[in-house]
Scaffold this active site. Structure first.
Site, PDB file in Angstrom:
ATOM      1  CG  ASP A 163       1.042  34.469 -16.921  1.00 35.12           C
ATOM      2  OD1 ASP A 163       0.242  33.598 -16.553  1.00 35.12           O
ATOM      3  OD2 ASP A 163       1.211  35.548 -16.334  1.00 35.12           O
ATOM      4  CB  ALA A 164       3.785  34.118 -23.098  1.00 33.75           C
ATOM      5  CD  GLU A 165       4.554  40.432 -23.528  1.00 34.21           C
ATOM      6  OE1 GLU A 165       3.669  40.670 -22.679  1.00 34.21           O
ATOM      7  OE2 GLU A 165       4.831  41.223 -24.446  1.00 34.21           O
ATOM      8  CG  ASP A 191       6.570  31.907 -18.303  1.00 34.34           C
ATOM      9  OD1 ASP A 191       6.808  32.132 -17.104  1.00 34.34           O
ATOM     10  OD2 ASP A 191       5.540  31.345 -18.706  1.00 34.34           O
ATOM     11  CG  LEU A 227       5.778  22.986  -9.609  1.00 28.86           C
ATOM     12  CD1 LEU A 227       4.501  22.518 -10.292  1.00 28.86           C
ATOM     13  CD2 LEU A 227       6.468  21.828  -8.922  1.00 28.86           C
ATOM     14  CD  GLU A 269      -1.817  17.015  -9.189  1.00 30.41           C
ATOM     15  OE1 GLU A 269      -1.679  18.226  -8.956  1.00 30.41           O
ATOM     16  OE2 GLU A 269      -1.479  16.134  -8.397  1.00 30.41           O
ATOM     17  CE  LYS A 308       1.666  26.342 -12.942  1.00 34.32           C
ATOM     18  NZ  LYS A 308       0.987  27.647 -12.979  1.00 34.32           N
ATOM     19  CG  ASP A 340      -3.678  31.328 -14.605  1.00 35.46           C
ATOM     20  OD1 ASP A 340      -2.643  31.465 -13.934  1.00 35.46           O
ATOM     21  OD2 ASP A 340      -3.961  32.050 -15.575  1.00 35.46           O
ATOM     22  NE  ARG A 346       4.603  30.121  -4.446  1.00 30.90           N
ATOM     23  CZ  ARG A 346       4.510  29.552  -5.635  1.00 30.90           C
ATOM     24  NH1 ARG A 346       4.724  28.256  -5.757  1.00 30.90           N
ATOM     25  NH2 ARG A 346       4.177  30.246  -6.702  1.00 30.90           N
ATOM     26  CD  GLU A 376      -2.509  27.807  -7.897  1.00 26.86           C
ATOM     27  OE1 GLU A 376      -2.085  28.799  -8.524  1.00 26.86           O
ATOM     28  OE2 GLU A 376      -1.774  27.060  -7.214  1.00 26.86           O
ATOM     29  CE1 TYR A 391       0.467  22.564  -4.399  1.00 25.34           C
ATOM     30  CE2 TYR A 391      -1.149  24.035  -5.396  1.00 25.34           C
ATOM     31  CZ  TYR A 391       0.031  23.839  -4.687  1.00 25.34           C
ATOM     32  OH  TYR A 391       0.765  24.920  -4.263  1.00 25.34           O
ATOM     33  CE  LYS A 407       3.424  28.138 -16.297  1.00 30.04           C
ATOM     34  NZ  LYS A 407       3.831  29.517 -16.497  1.00 30.04           N
ATOM     35  CB  CYS A 466     -16.415  64.073 -25.175  1.00 27.54           C
ATOM     36  SG  CYS A 466     -17.583  62.697 -25.022  1.00 27.54           S
ATOM     37  CB  CYS A 474     -20.968  65.675 -25.467  1.00 31.99           C
ATOM     38  SG  CYS A 474     -19.528  65.855 -24.385  1.00 31.99           S
ATOM     39  CB  CYS A 509     -16.514  63.088 -21.238  1.00 38.03           C
ATOM     40  SG  CYS A 509     -17.797  64.317 -21.578  1.00 38.03           S
ATOM     41  CB  CYS A 569     -21.517  63.580 -22.070  1.00 40.26           C
ATOM     42  SG  CYS A 569     -20.884  62.406 -23.296  1.00 40.26           S
TER      43      CYS A 569
END
Length: 676
Positions: free
Chosen positions: A34-36, A38, A84, A113, A115, A117, A136, A170, A222, A310, A404, A407, A422, A427
């Site tokens: 999520d951070a990436e 965002d 939001l 409130e 949030k 996830d 949604r 949610e 909510y 966040k 493997c 084995c 494998c 095995c």
């Protein structure tokens, strides 16, 4: 940055964000955190703000959610379900507060409130009855998931008042349900869900409501849509009203007199939120007064009267010491990061799954790297990224071994799969994991014979295959440490009793790749005997509901293997049942034949699954709810609303033929049929 450079970067960001949106919303299989995500969106917003001429109606910044999935009926929202705006610092919260007060003045109160996830949903009630649940979607058009919403236990089907109302909330998966689900998927050789949010989304977007029901989701409301229609003047008052109707609108929330109180509340929950049963990723801050909300209005994408703060995912930097390899029950070889221990979300973490070779290469993770780790959804440890800039020397690129680690047999990577496997049935890792699965509760249910005893039996070379379990003798068992006569008798009795299990338990216990518990029962019902299933073609298998081409191919490949054929012949010779019992004719004429039966309360002398199987063997059909079509209700201890409803149907004359049995009366029918 020049306009030309900005235009190129904007195009790159839009393409990348849309790719990740598809992975997240439509495939329920995110490729980044999520951070990436965002961070990508923030960069795009900044560029479009700096260069307004680059703004476009097709930009991801103008999107609210996702496209409707195929297979669901489209639902048009009468009032848009907007997303939001986000804040990532107290400074951004104060900027939000400043914008609010510039419009409505200083007399403003907020509601905070936590949030959740999860997945945003809309619930529509008419005359107090639930008539529609929807996702949604893109904010204007969502997906009708009413049948799945109805499976969520904390969503009331009938409100306490006969009112017509729409609420939004949610849908989430509790942490324990998430961990249990991933354990099951790992046992079945299926991809794991990245976090509870994606697990919840994947559950609600199943076309089969039974799958959603098994996932044990929850909802927290909510918002009351058009709250002023019900003479409600504030958001907190609206949520209290929703609670009075029986809706799950509790959660964690608090009224705050100013932005300082908001920030204090956010900080107070920063660590405390981790103790909740569901995952949270932030705090939603809303203007409480609905009249002020209306005065503030909306942008095209989000309300001006609310913002989502966040929380930063707790991360730690450490050193990757080793990439270990684990061979699972299905033969999948999973790489695991082994790193110097770090503290994350209140626990010490020293390892995290790297899932597959492709992910390792995609993130350029190498042994010896400094890495960033975190807990996805505050639960599952994961490696966020490596820090190649901190490499003091060139480190070797990771490569999966050709053989493997258990084995030594050659590993294979099947088409369209990320995992190396494998495929050697001998095995040791496959044998151990396969035995543990075979005896488990949902498979052959050999009570008392768990992982510890399986490991001991393997170490003593007393078993090599599941068939060897049925060759164990009491004198051999008594040679084991801590094995007394009573325990040996109990285990041998449980092993012997498992021979009579219905076909679906044996199918699931065999661990055929992609065949889970539900698919095993479907196959058993469709083919009735092991011989018929073993001779089925891919074309015949895909005609069975819920059996897709990949599963069909996996089943055919299993039964074509010489080792599998030999094992099944061995098990049959040892006396194991190879037929489906659920639809067999009762040994004597049964009063349950052709009847609809409901089980309620706690059965003290028999498990619910066994009772269901007996009813099916007696020709009855077990359902989950009492209605005018119900023929029998079997009431155990502490029977509640179902029993009351049954009694009401009898007394009112709406179902005068309905019969209520206690556990003793039910078991007498079972004994009369010779099933116990």
């Amino acid at each position: 940055m020049t306009k030309a450079e900005a235009a190129l970067r904007v195009e790159e960001l839009r393409n990348e964000i849309e790719f990740h949106n598809r992975r997240y919303y439509q495939e329920d299989n995110p490729a980044i955190s999520d951070a990436e995500w965002d961070e990508l969106m923030r960069e795009l917003i900044q560029l479009e703000t700096a260069f307004p001429e680059l703004q476009s109606e097709v930009s991801p910044t103008q999107r609210v959610g996702a496209a409707v999935a195929e297979g669901f009926v489209k639902v048009e929202h009468e009032i848009s379900m907007l997303s939001l705006s986000n804040a990532y610092s107290t400074e951004e919260l104060r900027e939000f507060d400043k914008r609010v007060r510039q419009v409505v003045g200083d007399e403003v109160r907020y509601v905070c409130e936590l949030k959740i996830d999860g997945l945003a949903v809309s619930l529509r009630y008419e005359n107090g009855r639930l008539v529609r649940g929807a996702t949604r979607g893109d904010g204007e058009v969502g997906e009708d998931i009413t049948t799945n919403i109805r499976t969520i236990r904390n969503v009331p089907l009938q409100l306490s008042e006969p009112i017509s109302i729409e609420v939004r909330g949610e849908a989430y998966m509790p942490k324990q349900s998430f961990l249990r689900l991933n354990e099951q998927r790992e046992q079945q050789g299926l991809p794991l869900f990245a976090n509870p949010r994606n697990a919840a989304a994947g559950s609600l977007r199943q076309l089969d409501p039974k799958i959603a029901a098994e996932r044990r989701l929850g909802v927290i409301v909510y918002q009351v849509v058009q709250a002023t229609d019900y003479a409600l003047s504030s958001h907190s008052e609206a949520l209290a009203y929703a609670e009075s109707l029986g809706l799950p609108a509790t959660g964690q929330r608090q009224q705050c007199g100013d932005i300082d109180a908001v920030i204090d509340y956010i900080e107070a929950w920063s660590e405390q939120r981790r103790s909740l049963s569901y995952a949270t990723d932030g705090m939603v801050v809303k203007v409480d007064d609905i009249a002020l909300q209306q005065e503030l209005g909306f942008t095209a994408k989000s309300p001006r009267w609310a913002i989502a703060y966040k929380y930063k995912a707790e991360q730690a930097e450490t050193t990757l010491r080793e990439i270990g390899l684990n061979v699972g029950r299905t033969g999948a070889v999973t790489p695991t990061a082994m790193f110097d221990p770090v503290q994350l979300a209140g626990t010490t973490v020293a390892r995290a799954s790297l899932h597959n070779e492709d992910l390792i290469h995609e993130k350029d993770i190498r042994v010896g790297d400094r890495i960033i780790v975190q807990k996805a959804g505050d639960i599952i440890p994961e490696v966020v990224k490596s820090l190649p800039e901190k490499r003091e020397t060139e480190l070797p690129v990771f490569a999966m071994p050709e053989h493997c680690p258990q084995c030594g047999e050659a590993l294979r990577r099947l088409p369209d799969e990320a995992a190396w496997r494998c495929v050697n049935p001998s095995c040791p890792a496959l044998i151990r994991e396969g035995l543990i699965h075979f005896v488990s509760r949902n498979a052959m249910n050999i009570d008392g014979l768990g992982e510890q005893w399986i490991t001991i039996l393997l170490d003593k070379e007393m078993v090599q295959t599941v068939a060897d379990l049925y060759r164990l003798q009491k004198e051999d068992m008594l040679q084991l440490d801590r094995m007394g006569e009573k325990l040996a008798d109990k285990l041998l009795h449980a092993i012997e009793a498992s021979k009579q299990n219905s076909l679906e338990r044996l199918l699931f216990g065999l661990g055929i790749r992609l065949v889970g518990e539900k698919a095993a029962k479907t196959l058993a019902q469709s083919f009735q005997t092991m011989d018929r299933l073993a001779s089925a073609t891919v074309e015949e298998l895909v005609l069975v509901p819920e059996i897709g081409p990949k599963m069909a191919e996996s089943i055919v490949q299993y039964f074509e293997a010489q080792g599998a054929r030999a094992l099944l012949a061995d098990l049959q010779a040892l006396g194991l049942n190879m037929a489906y019992k659920g639809l067999q004719t009762a040994k004597v004429e049964s009063i349950f034949t052709g009847k609809t039966v409901v089980l309620t309360g706690t059965l003290e002398t028999v498990e619910r699954k066994a009772a269901t199987t007996w009813i099916e063997m007696l020709g009855g059909t077990v359902t989950g709810s009492v209605s005018a079509k119900t023929d029998f209700v079997i009431a155990g201890a502490k029977a509640g609303s179902k029993l009351e409803k049954a009694q009401g149907l009898i007394e009112s004359g709406k179902n005068p033929g309905l019969q209520i049995f206690n556990e003793e009366q039910f078991l007498a029918c079972v004994d009369e049929a010779g099933l116990r």
